[in-house]
Enzyme design. Sequence first.
Site, short mmCIF file in Angstrom:
data_model
loop_
_atom_site.label_atom_id
_atom_site.label_comp_id
_atom_site.label_asym_id
_atom_site.label_seq_id
_atom_site.Cartn_x
_atom_site.Cartn_y
_atom_site.Cartn_z
N HIS A 103 18.77 -32.50 109.02
CA HIS A 103 19.05 -33.84 110.08
C HIS A 103 17.63 -34.70 109.96
O HIS A 103 17.42 -35.35 110.84
CB HIS A 103 19.18 -33.30 111.39
CG HIS A 103 20.57 -32.51 111.42
ND1 HIS A 103 21.63 -33.16 111.01
CD2 HIS A 103 20.82 -31.38 112.14
CE1 HIS A 103 22.78 -32.24 111.33
NE2 HIS A 103 21.99 -31.12 111.95
N ASP A 270 23.43 -35.56 116.60
CA ASP A 270 22.28 -35.31 115.76
C ASP A 270 22.27 -36.02 114.47
O ASP A 270 21.57 -36.00 113.36
CB ASP A 270 22.38 -33.82 115.52
CG ASP A 270 23.50 -33.15 115.03
OD1 ASP A 270 24.44 -34.14 114.62
OD2 ASP A 270 23.95 -32.14 115.01
#
Length: 366
Positions: A103, A270
Amino acid sequence: RENRNRLLVIGIPKEIKDNEYRVGIVPAGVRELAAQGHQILIEVQAGLGSGITDEEYQAAGAAILTEKSELFERASLIIKVKEPQPSEYTLLREGQIVFAFLHTADLLSRKIIGIAYETIQQDDDNLPLLAPMSEVAGRMSVQVGAGCLQKDHGGAGVLLGGVPGVPRGLATILGGGRAGLNAAQMAVGTGARVTVIDINPERLRYLENLFGGRVDTLMSNIQNISASVRNSDLVVGAVLIPGCRAPHLVSREMIAKMRPGSVVVDISVDQGGCVETSRPTTHSNPTYIVDDVIHYCVANIPGIVPRTSTFALANATLPYAVKIANYGAAGAAGQDQAIARGINLYKGRVTHQGVAAAQGLPYREL
């Protein structure tokens, strides 16, 4: 097939992200990798949050280390759950393989080989390592959302399932993928009225048949989203574009028209979030309020059910971890295009188009 890689030292550190209790491997995975001849190092008490003791890991063939720095120094392959945290950046070294939910491209300067769970993608577009955590997050979104609706938690005091003679609550789910489907299953199970919004008519047709008319389905457009959000007690954001930022489907203006005490749970936070007012929160401080609407935007929702999440994730990651350990990143990518698609970072270059675009960085083909 390329020749097998030399035997590796594999490190599994203890997760240090806020209230993250998952761990990157379970004893069965240790046993499998050890049988392949690899050495597995596990940081002391790394599995305790998931109910796995150091003794269980040792019995499976792992060595337990007390110092995180030693683990990073000795390991060529790091297997973990969440992306390395800033305090771990300096422990990484050039060419080291990190296999985790990444991420982020903040690790570019460390020149690691970053293989992201969330972008390992099979030829049929299935995301096998994201799937189990999407299932957990989808189910948890309704569970935590229902809790936030309680008056003692600041909510409107609405019971999603209602009771005889009292209207049921309305849950709107943005995105009909795996997370959205699991959110819908939980919401239907509470007795709520459920609307699922998606951009793919074939997916909506599938959901309509799957639920046998127990959910309403709508095409994703501004009018449908605005009307549904305005009338909802709970909005779940479950939009995913692999490796890319999630599009903002819900504007601040839409949020302002929701009833006071309504709840937004943005699973996609996220990846930037699909609600304009979303920002990442932690399990220690999971909610905040915008325009009298409660926002729950924890970026690692599955971390609070670690026993379930760890074993579900480990079931999915182990076959890929074995390939990476046996053949190295390049060798494994040559054998398996899913792994090739999972390589986001390669020694100082961004090798995933979606990640490069999302981070505003130049893309280099792997």
